[in-house]
Design a protein around this motif. Structure first.
Motif, PDB file in Angstrom:
ATOM      1  N   GLY A  40      -4.493 -20.429  22.050  1.00 25.26           N
ATOM      2  CA  GLY A  40      -2.696 -20.160  20.462  1.00 25.26           C
ATOM      3  C   GLY A  40      -2.447 -18.968  21.588  1.00 25.26           C
ATOM      4  O   GLY A  40      -3.139 -18.427  22.348  1.00 25.26           O
ATOM      5  N   TYR A  41      -1.982 -18.309  20.776  1.00 25.20           N
ATOM      6  CA  TYR A  41      -1.118 -17.100  21.295  1.00 25.20           C
ATOM      7  C   TYR A  41      -2.490 -15.710  20.716  1.00 25.20           C
ATOM      8  O   TYR A  41      -2.584 -15.688  19.778  1.00 25.20           O
ATOM      9  N   ALA A  42      -2.200 -14.974  21.556  1.00 28.76           N
ATOM     10  CA  ALA A  42      -3.111 -13.663  21.214  1.00 28.76           C
ATOM     11  C   ALA A  42      -2.535 -12.547  19.991  1.00 28.76           C
ATOM     12  O   ALA A  42      -3.785 -12.250  19.438  1.00 28.76           O
ATOM     13  N   GLY A  43      -0.854 -12.809  20.123  1.00 27.69           N
ATOM     14  CA  GLY A  43      -0.682 -11.911  18.859  1.00 27.69           C
ATOM     15  C   GLY A  43       0.058 -12.470  17.635  1.00 27.69           C
ATOM     16  O   GLY A  43       1.522 -12.884  18.682  1.00 27.69           O
ATOM     17  N   VAL A  44       0.512 -11.863  16.479  1.00 26.16           N
ATOM     18  CA  VAL A  44       1.434 -12.593  15.106  1.00 26.16           C
ATOM     19  C   VAL A  44       1.905 -11.765  15.050  1.00 26.16           C
ATOM     20  O   VAL A  44       1.514 -10.739  14.120  1.00 26.16           O
ATOM     21  N   THR A  45       3.209 -11.240  14.843  1.00 26.62           N
ATOM     22  CA  THR A  45       3.759  -9.937  13.783  1.00 26.62           C
ATOM     23  C   THR A  45       4.745 -10.381  12.404  1.00 26.62           C
ATOM     24  O   THR A  45       5.169 -11.296  13.283  1.00 26.62           O
ATOM     25  N   LEU A  46       4.625 -10.022  11.516  1.00 25.93           N
ATOM     26  CA  LEU A  46       5.651 -11.122  10.897  1.00 25.93           C
ATOM     27  C   LEU A  46       6.469  -9.744  10.521  1.00 25.93           C
ATOM     28  O   LEU A  46       6.489  -8.510  10.315  1.00 25.93           O
ATOM     29  N   HIS A  47       7.948  -9.628  10.606  1.00 30.30           N
ATOM     30  CA  HIS A  47       9.347  -9.516  10.572  1.00 30.30           C
ATOM     31  C   HIS A  47      10.059  -9.636   9.498  1.00 30.30           C
ATOM     32  O   HIS A  47      10.002 -10.832   8.959  1.00 30.30           O
ATOM     33  N   GLY A  48       9.487  -8.525   7.796  1.00 29.67           N
ATOM     34  CA  GLY A  48       9.764  -9.192   6.450  1.00 29.67           C
ATOM     35  C   GLY A  48      11.770  -9.385   6.926  1.00 29.67           C
ATOM     36  O   GLY A  48      12.518  -8.927   7.735  1.00 29.67           O
ATOM     37  N   PRO A  49      12.506  -9.404   6.070  1.00 24.69           N
ATOM     38  CA  PRO A  49      13.786  -9.418   5.757  1.00 24.69           C
ATOM     39  C   PRO A  49      14.641  -8.756   6.307  1.00 24.69           C
ATOM     40  O   PRO A  49      16.125  -8.993   6.695  1.00 24.69           O
ATOM     41  N   ASP A  50      14.015  -7.676   5.843  1.00 30.15           N
ATOM     42  CA  ASP A  50      15.310  -6.018   6.501  1.00 30.15           C
ATOM     43  C   ASP A  50      14.686  -5.622   7.645  1.00 30.15           C
ATOM     44  O   ASP A  50      15.441  -4.707   7.729  1.00 30.15           O
ATOM     45  N   GLN A  51      13.627  -6.424   8.350  1.00 28.77           N
ATOM     46  CA  GLN A  51      13.164  -6.035   9.936  1.00 28.77           C
ATOM     47  C   GLN A  51      14.372  -6.906  10.801  1.00 28.77           C
ATOM     48  O   GLN A  51      15.005  -7.852  10.685  1.00 28.77           O
ATOM     49  N   ILE A  52      14.748  -5.776  11.482  1.00 31.83           N
ATOM     50  CA  ILE A  52      15.354  -6.112  12.980  1.00 31.83           C
ATOM     51  C   ILE A  52      14.711  -7.152  14.123  1.00 31.83           C
ATOM     52  O   ILE A  52      13.089  -6.801  14.351  1.00 31.83           O
ATOM     53  N   VAL A  53      14.506  -7.956  14.231  1.00 31.89           N
ATOM     54  CA  VAL A  53      13.246  -9.181  15.511  1.00 31.89           C
ATOM     55  C   VAL A  53      14.591  -9.406  16.892  1.00 31.89           C
ATOM     56  O   VAL A  53      15.438  -9.970  16.319  1.00 31.89           O
ATOM     57  N   SER A  54      13.619  -9.109  18.004  1.00 30.32           N
ATOM     58  CA  SER A  54      13.976  -9.776  18.842  1.00 30.32           C
ATOM     59  C   SER A  54      12.903 -10.044  20.275  1.00 30.32           C
ATOM     60  O   SER A  54      12.537  -9.567  20.480  1.00 30.32           O
TER      61      SER A  54
END
Length: 182
Positions: A158-172
């Motif tokens: 699987g993937y080594a890391g998972v991060t959760l970004h809320g609706p008001d956060q910028i994802v790139s």
């Protein structure tokens, strides 16, 4: 008295899956995908699903220009037994068009799934499939919450890391050497 019995399944290859479609066994408009050898019916697409796909497609096209090919709701071949249809793919530009052959996992810079009713399946099955295929980055957009789970660091388990970004956060997208060289 309950008896636990293991039933043998007949798993299909990508080539066999394509032949079934060519022979008309799978209808042209049938919403199915091949996941680890099994033909899986895809969930119906509703407005909570369509909106994020349209918005992300538009955003990626305007922001990335010629740096990536934006491929909404199209298949990617993961040999030998999978051909999922992510909601959105960012593909490495090719010198020769993708019209000659389907993209493979080696072409994928980013896979995106929008989950309305399929969160568990996408987290447990698709994330692992994409990681094993070496897809550098996978985003799971949670339509109900407006949040995005970002999976990075693919491996056999699987993937080594998972991060959760809320609706008001910028994802790139990651700019790591691994994803840039793919």
């Amino acid at each position: 008295m309950a008896v636990d019995v293991e039933v043998a399944r007949r798993l299909f290859t990508v080539e066999e899956y394509h032949r079934m479609a060519e022979a008309g066994i799978l209808g042209e408009d049938e919403r199915v995908e091949l996941i680890e050898g099994e033909i899986v019916q895809m969930a119906p697409i509703g407005p909570r699903h369509v909106g994020p796909v349209i918005n992300a497609t538009r955003l990626f096209i305007t922001r990335l220009g010629d740096r990536a090919v934006v491929s909404p709701q199209n298949p990617v071949v993961i040999l030998p037994r999978s051909e999922p249809q992510p909601d959105l793919l960012l593909l490495r530009p090719r010198a020769v068009s993708y019209s000659r052959e389907l993209p493979t996992s080696r072409d994928v810079l980013l896979a995106v799934e929008v989950a309305d009713t399929t969160v568990r399946f996408d987290r447990l099955i698709k994330a692992r499939l994409y990681a094993r295929a070496g897809i550098a980055e996978f985003w799971l957009c949670l339509a109900m919450d407006g949040a995005v789970e970002v999976y990075r660091g693919p491996g056999a388990d699987g993937y080594a890391g998972v991060t959760l970004h809320g609706p008001d956060q910028i994802v790139s997208r990651s700019r790591s050497p691994t994803s840039a060289s793919r």
